[in-house]
Design an enzyme around this catalytic site. Structure first.
Site, PDB file in Angstrom:
ATOM      1  N   GLY A  62      -7.443   0.287   4.100  1.00 43.47           N
ATOM      2  CA  GLY A  62      -6.564  -0.842   3.804  1.00 43.47           C
ATOM      3  C   GLY A  62      -7.289  -2.173   3.881  1.00 43.47           C
ATOM      4  CG  ASP A  63      -9.081  -3.173   7.426  1.00 45.88           C
ATOM      5  OD1 ASP A  63      -7.897  -3.570   7.461  1.00 45.88           O
ATOM      6  OD2 ASP A  63      -9.611  -2.549   8.364  1.00 45.88           O
ATOM      7  CB  SER A  98      -0.909   0.000   1.228  1.00 44.16           C
ATOM      8  OG  SER A  98      -1.627   1.210   1.300  1.00 44.16           O
TER       9      SER A  98
END
Length: 309
Positions: free
Chosen positions: A248-249, A217
């Site tokens: 991010g999840d 990321s």
């Protein structure tokens, strides 16, 4: 069925205030509560994409009961959380509406006993028999061995189940050595793992350490993926402003759903980036703005070369 593992589940509480000022009292304009921890956020996004998901990890105390009560009302999500004697943690996100910034406060979580850890490993092994992929997500609660994820990865590999790992620090280092199919660190976590601040070099180094695929990321610059099939960089069409908690999840959910749907890597990455950006625009982690996602998906730029594997 996809399995997500959240060893340190949480009740995510989001406060919205007009402006965050140190040493001052604040009037909260809005409060939201959601079952939290990275794997639970991933599960809700997967369910919203149409996938059936089982969630496991630890839950305990009054906070744990709230988490499970709220999970019971989430279509497509099956609760297989394992009870512990300690209390599930809370995480507090304070959203400054004036700047759009978010301040995060994370409790450590319950101390897990060796007997509780053994019970979880037995339950986890049994669940692997009916799933197509597993995501191991987030921090370790107190009491667990630092190699906990590495052990769970080896169990999944023995069962023939693809595994994605999203954690940090020493649990990430130990986990990579156990050869997961995908790891998804951010740039700081990747630099800590490899010692390199060059994302391309660091992703390649992490693959040499054991990870089959590394998806890094890059924050507002999107995702960089080093895979056996090639290397790609996916970037969002524009920077979005809002609450980044859970972005991010959502990227993990995009990667995992693309994996089980057998999408080409550029399509998986475009989905992950669009979901991540659409989550920033949503009010709470584990949710995304569907209209924004559908609009962004077609505008994510993916560059790369399959021969760069």
């Amino acid at each position: 069925m996809i399995l997500t593992v959240t060893l340190n589940t949480a009740l995510d509480i989001t406060y919205r205030i007009r402006e965050l000022r140190p040493h001052a009292s604040h009037r909260v304009s809005e409060v939201t509560e959601r079952p939290g921890g990275k794997g639970l956020n991933v599960a809700r996004v997967l369910a919203a994409l149409g996938h059936e998901v089982t969630v496991t990890g630890f839950t305990g105390g009054a906070t744990g009961r709230i988490v499970q009560d709220q999970l019971a009302g989430t279509p497509g999500v099956l609760d297989a959380l394992v009870p512990v004697s300690g209390a599930t943690r809370r995480t507090i996100a304070v959203v400054d509406e004036l700047t759009g910034d978010t301040t995060q406060l994370n409790e450590p979580g319950p101390t897990v006993t060796s007997a509780e850890w053994t019970a979880f490993q037995d339950a986890y092994e049994a669940l692997l028999g009916g799933v197509s992929a597993v995501a191991l997500c987030g921090s370790l609660p107190p009491g667990l061995p630092v190699g906990a994820y590495a052990g769970l990865i080896r169990t999944a590999r023995t069962a023939g189940v693809p595994v994605l790992l999203d954690t940090s620090g020493e649990p990430l280092r130990r986990g990579v050595a156990a050869r997961p199919d995908i790891v998804k660190p951010n740039t700081d976590e990747l630099a800590e793992l490899t010692g390199s601040h060059d994302p391309l070099r660091a992703t390649q180094d992490a693959r040499r350490r054991g990870a089959r695929t590394v998806v890094a990321s890059l924050g507002t610059k999107g995702l960089l993926a080093a895979t056996p099939e090639g290397t790609w960089h996916a970037t969002p069409p524009a920077r979005v402003h809002g609450n980044p908690t859970g972005a991010g999840d959502s990227a993990v959910a995009g990667l995992l759903s693309g994996w089980v749907e057998r999408l080409p890597w550029p399509d998986r990455l475009a989905r992950a980036v669009a979901l991540s950006a659409a989550t920033v625009l949503a009010p709470a982690a584990g949710e995304f703005d569907r209209a924004a996602y559908e609009e962004l998906l077609g505008r994510v730029a993916v560059t790369g070369d399959a021969s760069a594997a």
